[in-house]
Scaffold this motif. Sequence first.
Motif, mmCIF file in Angstrom:
data_model
loop_
_atom_site.group_PDB
_atom_site.id
_atom_site.type_symbol
_atom_site.label_atom_id
_atom_site.label_comp_id
_atom_site.label_asym_id
_atom_site.label_seq_id
_atom_site.Cartn_x
_atom_site.Cartn_y
_atom_site.Cartn_z
ATOM 1 N N GLU A 1 -47.655 -20.575 -6.997
ATOM 2 C CA GLU A 1 -47.948 -20.263 -8.388
ATOM 3 C C GLU A 1 -46.643 -20.331 -9.182
ATOM 4 O O GLU A 1 -45.620 -19.780 -8.762
ATOM 5 C CB GLU A 1 -48.550 -18.864 -8.512
ATOM 6 N N PRO A 2 -46.647 -20.987 -10.329
ATOM 7 C CA PRO A 2 -45.397 -21.143 -11.084
ATOM 8 C C PRO A 2 -44.966 -19.866 -11.797
ATOM 9 O O PRO A 2 -45.794 -19.115 -12.314
ATOM 10 C CB PRO A 2 -45.750 -22.238 -12.094
ATOM 11 N N VAL A 3 -43.664 -19.633 -11.802
ATOM 12 C CA VAL A 3 -43.061 -18.585 -12.628
ATOM 13 C C VAL A 3 -42.454 -19.296 -13.829
ATOM 14 O O VAL A 3 -41.602 -20.176 -13.679
ATOM 15 C CB VAL A 3 -41.984 -17.811 -11.856
ATOM 16 N N VAL B 1 -57.007 -19.367 -19.249
ATOM 17 C CA VAL B 1 -56.935 -20.642 -18.533
ATOM 18 C C VAL B 1 -57.994 -21.600 -19.065
ATOM 19 O O VAL B 1 -59.145 -21.232 -19.302
ATOM 20 C CB VAL B 1 -57.137 -20.429 -17.017
ATOM 21 N N SER B 2 -57.602 -22.862 -19.227
ATOM 22 C CA SER B 2 -58.486 -23.882 -19.765
ATOM 23 C C SER B 2 -59.543 -24.304 -18.749
ATOM 24 O O SER B 2 -59.329 -24.207 -17.538
ATOM 25 C CB SER B 2 -57.657 -25.108 -20.168
ATOM 26 N N ASP B 3 -60.661 -24.775 -19.259
ATOM 27 C CA ASP B 3 -61.673 -25.367 -18.390
ATOM 28 C C ASP B 3 -61.677 -26.896 -18.478
ATOM 29 O O ASP B 3 -62.550 -27.558 -17.935
ATOM 30 C CB ASP B 3 -63.064 -24.826 -18.720
ATOM 31 N N VAL B 4 -60.677 -27.439 -19.166
ATOM 32 C CA VAL B 4 -60.546 -28.888 -19.265
ATOM 33 C C VAL B 4 -60.262 -29.478 -17.889
ATOM 34 O O VAL B 4 -59.358 -29.033 -17.183
ATOM 35 C CB VAL B 4 -59.410 -29.277 -20.246
ATOM 36 N N ALA C 1 -31.699 -34.048 -9.855
ATOM 37 C CA ALA C 1 -30.409 -34.139 -9.167
ATOM 38 C C ALA C 1 -29.773 -35.471 -9.527
ATOM 39 O O ALA C 1 -30.464 -36.495 -9.636
ATOM 40 C CB ALA C 1 -30.582 -34.022 -7.656
ATOM 41 N N ASP C 2 -28.464 -35.443 -9.727
ATOM 42 C CA ASP C 2 -27.710 -36.667 -10.047
ATOM 43 C C ASP C 2 -28.260 -37.371 -11.276
ATOM 44 O O ASP C 2 -28.259 -38.609 -11.367
ATOM 45 C CB ASP C 2 -27.707 -37.625 -8.848
ATOM 46 N N GLY C 3 -28.780 -36.586 -12.227
ATOM 47 C CA GLY C 3 -29.216 -37.155 -13.491
ATOM 48 C C GLY C 3 -30.563 -37.840 -13.478
ATOM 49 O O GLY C 3 -30.956 -38.451 -14.481
ATOM 50 N N VAL C 4 -31.292 -37.744 -12.369
ATOM 51 C CA VAL C 4 -32.628 -38.342 -12.298
ATOM 52 C C VAL C 4 -33.606 -37.346 -11.695
ATOM 53 O O VAL C 4 -33.214 -36.365 -11.058
ATOM 54 C CB VAL C 4 -32.637 -39.645 -11.462
ATOM 55 N N ILE C 5 -34.882 -37.612 -11.886
ATOM 56 C CA ILE C 5 -35.930 -36.720 -11.401
ATOM 57 C C ILE C 5 -36.272 -37.065 -9.961
ATOM 58 O O ILE C 5 -36.702 -38.177 -9.658
ATOM 59 C CB ILE C 5 -37.175 -36.822 -12.302
ATOM 60 N N GLN C 6 -36.084 -36.095 -9.069
ATOM 61 C CA GLN C 6 -36.311 -36.296 -7.647
ATOM 62 C C GLN C 6 -37.738 -35.936 -7.239
ATOM 63 O O GLN C 6 -38.285 -36.528 -6.311
ATOM 64 C CB GLN C 6 -35.333 -35.441 -6.834
ATOM 65 N N ALA C 7 -38.327 -34.945 -7.896
ATOM 66 C CA ALA C 7 -39.669 -34.504 -7.542
ATOM 67 C C ALA C 7 -40.363 -33.918 -8.760
ATOM 68 O O ALA C 7 -39.715 -33.374 -9.660
ATOM 69 C CB ALA C 7 -39.629 -33.473 -6.420
ATOM 70 N N ILE C 8 -41.683 -34.069 -8.780
ATOM 71 C CA ILE C 8 -42.524 -33.533 -9.841
ATOM 72 C C ILE C 8 -43.604 -32.685 -9.180
ATOM 73 O O ILE C 8 -44.269 -33.137 -8.245
ATOM 74 C CB ILE C 8 -43.183 -34.662 -10.658
ATOM 75 N N HIS C 9 -43.767 -31.455 -9.653
ATOM 76 C CA HIS C 9 -44.773 -30.553 -9.102
ATOM 77 C C HIS C 9 -45.722 -30.144 -10.223
ATOM 78 O O HIS C 9 -45.311 -29.499 -11.194
ATOM 79 C CB HIS C 9 -44.124 -29.308 -8.493
ATOM 80 N N SER C 10 -46.980 -30.526 -10.098
ATOM 81 C CA SER C 10 -47.978 -30.230 -11.113
ATOM 82 C C SER C 10 -49.027 -29.276 -10.549
ATOM 83 O O SER C 10 -49.721 -29.597 -9.586
ATOM 84 C CB SER C 10 -48.660 -31.529 -11.580
ATOM 85 N N VAL C 11 -49.128 -28.086 -11.152
ATOM 86 C CA VAL C 11 -50.094 -27.076 -10.715
ATOM 87 C C VAL C 11 -51.202 -26.985 -11.755
ATOM 88 O O VAL C 11 -50.968 -26.565 -12.893
ATOM 89 C CB VAL C 11 -49.427 -25.700 -10.534
ATOM 90 N N ALA C 12 -52.409 -27.407 -11.365
ATOM 91 C CA ALA C 12 -53.556 -27.368 -12.272
ATOM 92 C C ALA C 12 -54.683 -26.475 -11.753
ATOM 93 O O ALA C 12 -55.654 -26.245 -12.467
ATOM 94 C CB ALA C 12 -54.088 -28.784 -12.500
ATOM 95 N N ASN C 13 -54.559 -25.986 -10.520
ATOM 96 C CA ASN C 13 -55.573 -25.088 -9.968
ATOM 97 C C ASN C 13 -55.679 -23.860 -10.869
ATOM 98 O O ASN C 13 -54.722 -23.098 -11.004
ATOM 99 C CB ASN C 13 -55.177 -24.671 -8.547
ATOM 100 N N PRO C 14 -56.834 -23.647 -11.519
ATOM 101 C CA PRO C 14 -56.941 -22.519 -12.457
ATOM 102 C C PRO C 14 -56.674 -21.162 -11.813
ATOM 103 O O PRO C 14 -56.246 -20.229 -12.495
ATOM 104 C CB PRO C 14 -58.387 -22.632 -12.973
ATOM 105 N N ASP C 15 -56.901 -21.047 -10.511
ATOM 106 C CA ASP C 15 -56.654 -19.780 -9.824
ATOM 107 C C ASP C 15 -55.171 -19.419 -9.808
ATOM 108 O O ASP C 15 -54.813 -18.256 -9.572
ATOM 109 C CB ASP C 15 -57.164 -19.836 -8.385
ATOM 110 N N LYS C 16 -54.312 -20.408 -10.044
ATOM 111 C CA LYS C 16 -52.865 -20.174 -9.980
ATOM 112 C C LYS C 16 -52.219 -20.075 -11.366
ATOM 113 O O LYS C 16 -50.993 -20.039 -11.473
ATOM 114 C CB LYS C 16 -52.194 -21.294 -9.186
ATOM 115 N N LEU C 17 -53.039 -20.041 -12.410
ATOM 116 C CA LEU C 17 -52.504 -20.047 -13.772
ATOM 117 C C LEU C 17 -52.860 -18.801 -14.574
ATOM 118 O O LEU C 17 -52.349 -18.599 -15.667
ATOM 119 C CB LEU C 17 -53.020 -21.288 -14.520
#
Length: 308
Positions: A86-88, A299-302, A277-293
């Motif tokens: 879950e994101p902080v 929380v949206s139902d979209v 890192a080093d001026g570029v994006i190494q990883a992208i983490h997208s959390v859309a599970n409504p239970d974690k927001l």
Amino acid sequence: MPADEMAASTYRPLLFSIAYGMTGTVGDAEDLVQDAFLGLTKARQAGTEIADQKAYLATAVTRLGIDHLRSARVRRETYVGDWLPEPVVAPAGEPGPAEHAELADSLSMAFLVLLESLSPVERAVFMLREVFGYDYQDVARITGKTEVNCRQIFARARQRVAAGGQAHDSAPPPARRARGEELARRFFDAAAGGDMDALLGMLSPDVVFHGDGGGKVQALGRPATDPQRVARLLVAGLRRVAKLGVSYRPAWVNGRPGAVMYDAEGRVASVVGLEIADGVIQAIHSVANPDKLGHLGPVSDVGLLPER
């Protein structure tokens, strides 16, 4: 509030960060901290003399976290799709993350995902030593292991984490934070505008895109690699949700640049964190599970998938 209770409450941010590092979930972390304080109150009422409240509470939270992880393993094994913590979240431009987690910026999304490969005790030992800087004597006392055993556990855990390709990195200093915010702003603008060339220029050749929908929202079934594919997924995804009125606001996600996606009614649709890192994006983490927001607001139902 009595003076000793006020003193104990000052440890809450540290305790939350330990609990969050153990569980990866905000609600569970808050529950563990509350249980630790409840245990402290009961111990006092029973006449137990507690010389070091901080040590007592840190021990209680860690051991509660170990027990929690042991019971959560089955649920994690049956989780639908990619599991992310879950994101902080804190607004962009602020010096630290959310008020109740001032130390959680040491626990990035990528780092927490790697900790999932460790056993509950390994996770506790590694985190106490690596993230919070406890010496082996204190780690042994907190976990109930010997110092020799803790050294062995830590060495084994560090080896496993290193094999995952991610070393622990504390929150970036102010100058790097500013550069990270600017890169994130350009990244989301390029993705929203469909600028493939600009996106590709910001992505590492080894970029990885993780998406967590929990089987409730459309998301990647497994991590995506290859900059071209990641860029296409980002552009297509943002184009699709933009038609539904979704927009983004810059934010800090686990102490790293990112954004919160909101629907037309201002409800949280997803959270995206970037590892840079080093001026570029190494990883992208997208959390859309409504239970974690839910801890971030309505929380949206979209994008919700039909119930089976």
